[in-house]
Design an enzyme around this catalytic site. Structure first.
Site, PDB file in Angstrom:
ATOM      1  CG  ASP A  79     -13.476  47.832 -31.476  1.00  0.00           C
ATOM      2  OD1 ASP A  79     -13.628  48.244 -30.321  1.00  0.00           O
ATOM      3  OD2 ASP A  79     -12.580  47.028 -31.808  1.00  0.00           O
ATOM      4  CE1 TYR A 125     -10.766  49.737 -31.623  1.00  0.00           C
ATOM      5  CE2 TYR A 125     -11.086  50.952 -33.671  1.00  0.00           C
ATOM      6  CZ  TYR A 125     -11.052  49.755 -32.973  1.00  0.00           C
ATOM      7  OH  TYR A 125     -11.307  48.579 -33.632  1.00  0.00           O
TER       8      TYR A 125
END
Length: 750
Positions: A59, A261
């Site tokens: 991420d 996300y």
């Protein structure tokens, strides 16, 4: 290959706090690979050696950047064969685009994560031992968790100090000349019974007419698409999910490629998303429903400018998956689509009804939807439980008389501040600038795991209230009494005794650590580090120079009593002191002290009792246990209170007493019924036993029948249709053909 998060973490003594050459500590972190990750690291190393290029695709937030850096370091990667890429949705286009734009590992973000990790370790490492000495072994303190506990503890104190004030709300039901009913409310609340009766007496002799009508157009705009905290809040309101449930389900949706996300502060949508959503709205509802909006993030300390949480493909209405996944996906999709829709156009009408012999007046209000706009798809919830939907008003004309059908004055009470839920706690933390999207769910779960906070299970307290009713035909006023339940804390976050005591101690001795502004400023400093504007070790040094002297001072401070201890009085017979405090296994009452010849007596508090409010009489009653109720089947039946609550003891066996039965009031008949019910449950649980092998049983479990042998559990193959028909030999064969169950390692509390 998945790294499954961090492959290494700080060692037990993971931060170097030893002074160097007259200077302060170096704060150098010492990392280690946990034993359970070693085999995975070996696999990753082997694969990396064979690969031409290693793509690090964790991420984009600080944690993700740190994961990429740890992988780079541990796997011994080289710059020329390593690419760092990021994407915010798991779709083919997003991944191909990321591959076309690789970058280097952002060491500023890595250092911001290291700073957070080191600072949190320093706080825990230095504060926790003080709590062990002063309050109770195995306690822990944390920089952010302690502030979260403070919020909950302060709210609980507000509720405890709150005294409900009664008032009267007056409602009138009228009929128009055309025969339509009109519901109204008096424009002012009345302070007491006398005022309510006086008004009703006036109404009995009064006439009523429509004084004025105000109608004005109202425009409502949609809420922006979801960020982490607003998703958690709406999923709690609309779906009843906890913060951790929401994040777990959102993670699954993200990994399956259904949403972008889910850890983000941003309300921004990409150009591609805007055009796709506009097309979906146009195709389904028409171009008049489209209004493109570009939202801008204004959250305090917002970081990592991702997109908002949205569906990866806005035209996909339903997805495969569990019921909860489908519900959360629908919520996310509708919110994102509604954010790009036209305002709703409403007409709000407020009518004032005059009372001929009183300066007071009734009001009626209603709304008419002229154009539904975004309301066609989504309406945001709110936390105001008293909010009422606006009714459509009947046709009214100024000056026309209304006939009263019934007028009531209902006694109501002012309401205490609401306890936090998971989601409203996160909302408050975000308002104060405490924590970040990646940390919200962890904070909420940590303070519960450490027994500082628990979910309430009290239904509330019953109270009566008065309803005065005027019959306009006879002019009579009648009074009736009704009951309601108030003060329920079911499902809300409630501080435990230990949580309150730890909070009070830290607040008194470490005010900086629990200061909301200080905690938010620390988050801002992490942002400065992440943007390369400051050095992380320098910032840690500034904090440590202020913090460490406070630790030394707290260690050296001696107190007459244990922290949180309350003296309740003296025992009426022995004259010994009676106190309540936190013991090794939780709150307890003590009679006597360690200085005398006789050992002190101890008794645990009952469920629902609190160190802060326990009285001397309540404390002394705890020593009436164990209490003998009588005999059953030639064995004594007694009631006692143990570490896990009250129980019935009979013939060497123990049966828990349920919450709805008070241990002080339980009768012998009730105890016998509990004993019999437990026997029945155990009998139904046992499918088969073997005289020749007493340690082997076939039991009925939560997930179906299984074999237990020498305290280990073994699965029964699905091919076995009748477990009760299994012989001892067949059971042993099943045991021998499956691996021995892994023994659970006890997890030490950090």
């Amino acid at each position: 290959m998945a790294s499954r998060g961090h492959i290494r973490d700080l060692a037990k003594k993971g931060v170097d706090l030893e002074p160097r050459d007259g200077a302060g500590p170096s704060f150098e972190p010492n990392y280690e690979i946990p034993a359970e990750r070693e085999s995975q690291v070996r696999e990753l190393k082997a694969a990396a050696k064979k690969a031409d290029i290693v793509w690090l695709a964790s991420d984009e937030d600080r944690e993700g950047e740190a994961i990429a850096w740890h992988l780079y370091e541990v796997l011994g990667l080289k710059p020329e064969k390593t690419r760092r890429i990021v994407f915010h949705e798991i779709t083919k286009d997003a991944i191909l685009n990321a591959i076309e734009h690789p970058r280097q590992i952002d060491m500023d973000r890595v250092n911001a994560q290291q700073a957070r990790r080191v600072l949190d370790r320093i706080v825990g490492f230095e504060l926790s031992p003080i709590l062990w000495r002063k309050i109770k072994p195995a306690l822990s303190a944390g920089r952010v968790q302690s502030v979260a506990v403070r919020l909950i503890a302060e709210r609980e104190k507000e509720i405890s100090n709150f005294r409900p004030e009664p008032f009267y709300r007056v409602n009138g039901l009228f009929i128009t000349p055309e025969g339509a009913k009109l519901r109204t409310e008096l424009s002012a609340r009345l302070n007491d019974n006398a005022s309510a009766i006086k008004l009703l007496e006036s109404c009995a002799k009064a006439s009523f007419k429509v004084n004025k009508i105000q109608t004005k157009p109202v425009s409502k705009s949609p809420a922006p698409p979801f960020t982490t905290d607003t998703l958690q809040l709406e999923a709690s309101r609309k779906l009843g999910f906890t913060v951790s449930q929401t994040m777990r389900i959102a993670q699954d949706l993200y990994e399956a490629g259904h949403i972008t996300y889910m850890r983000t502060d941003s309300v921004n949508l990409s150009n591609l998303a805007l055009s796709t959503i506009a097309k979906v709205i146009t195709d389904k509802l028409g171009p008049e429903y489209v209004k493109t909006r570009r939202y801008h993030t204004e959250a305090k300390g917002a970081q990592e400018a991702h997109e908002a949480i949205r569906p990866t493909y806005a035209d996909v209405e339903t997805i495969p998956g569990s019921d909860r996944e489908q519900k959360l996906y629908t919520l996310i999709r509708r919110r994102a689509i509604a954010s790009q829709m036209a305002d709703a156009q409403l007409e709000r009408t407020v009518a004032e009804i005059e009372i001929s012999n009183s300066p007071q007046h009734f009001t009626a209000s209603g709304e008419t939807i002229k154009f539904d706009g975004f309301l066609r798809v989504y309406m945001e919830s709110n936390d105001d439980e008293t909010d009422e939907a606006k009714d459509l008003l009947p046709a009214l004309t100024p000056g026309e008389e209304l006939q009263p059908i019934e007028i009531t004055a209902t006694e109501r009470f002012t309401v205490a501040p609401a306890r936090y839920t998971d989601a409203t706690l996160v909302k408050k933390m975000k308002e104060l600038g405490i924590g970040r999207p990646a940390t919200y769910a962890t904070i909420v779960s940590t303070i519960q795991q450490r027994d500082y906070v628990e979910r309430g299970d009290r239904e509330g307290t019953e109270r009566s209230f008065e309803v005065l009713t005027l019959n306009p035909v006879t002019g009579t006023i009648t009074s009736s009494e009704k009951t309601e339940t108030y003060g329920s804390n079911r499902g809300k976050l409630v501080p435990t005794d230990i949580g309150m005591i730890v909070n009070d101690y830290l607040e008194a001795n470490f005010p900086d650590i629990l200061d909301y502004n200080f905690t938010a400023q620390v988050e801002d400093q992490f942002d400065e580090i992440a943007s390369g504007k400051s050095q992380w070790k320098e910032e840690i040094g500034k904090f440590y120079d202020r913090f460490h002297p406070e630790v030394d001072k707290a260690i050296q401070t001696r107190t007459e009593h244990k922290v949180g201890e309350r003296m309740l009085g003296v025992h009426p017979q022995s004259g010994k002191p009676v106190s309540v405090k936190v013991g090794r296994f939780g709150p307890l009452v003590q009679i006597g002290d360690a200085e005398g010849d006789e050992k002190p007596q101890f008794a645990s508090l009952l469920k629902g009792q609190s160190i802060a409010t326990l009285t001397l009489d309540e404390a002394l009653r705890l020593f009436e246990y164990p209490r003998v109720l009588g005999d059953f089947e030639d064995s004594e039946v007694s009631v006692a209170i143990g570490r896990f609550g009250p129980y019935v003891k009979h013939d060497g066996k123990f049966t828990s007493i349920p919450k709805d039965i008070e241990p002080a009031e339980i009768t012998l008949d009730q105890a016998i019924e509990l004993i019999k019910n437990k026997r029945l449950e155990e009998a139904q649980r046992i499918i088969k036993t073997f005289d020749e092998e007493p340690e082997l049983q076939i039991l009925n479990g939560r997930y179906g029948p299984y074999i237990v042998y020498k305290k280990d559990n073994y699965k029964i193959p699905k091919t076995v249709t009748d477990p009760a028909a299994l012989t001892l030999e067949q059971c042993l064969e099943i045991i021998n053909n499956q691996p021995a169950p892994k023994t659970r390692k006890s997890r030490a509390k950090k």
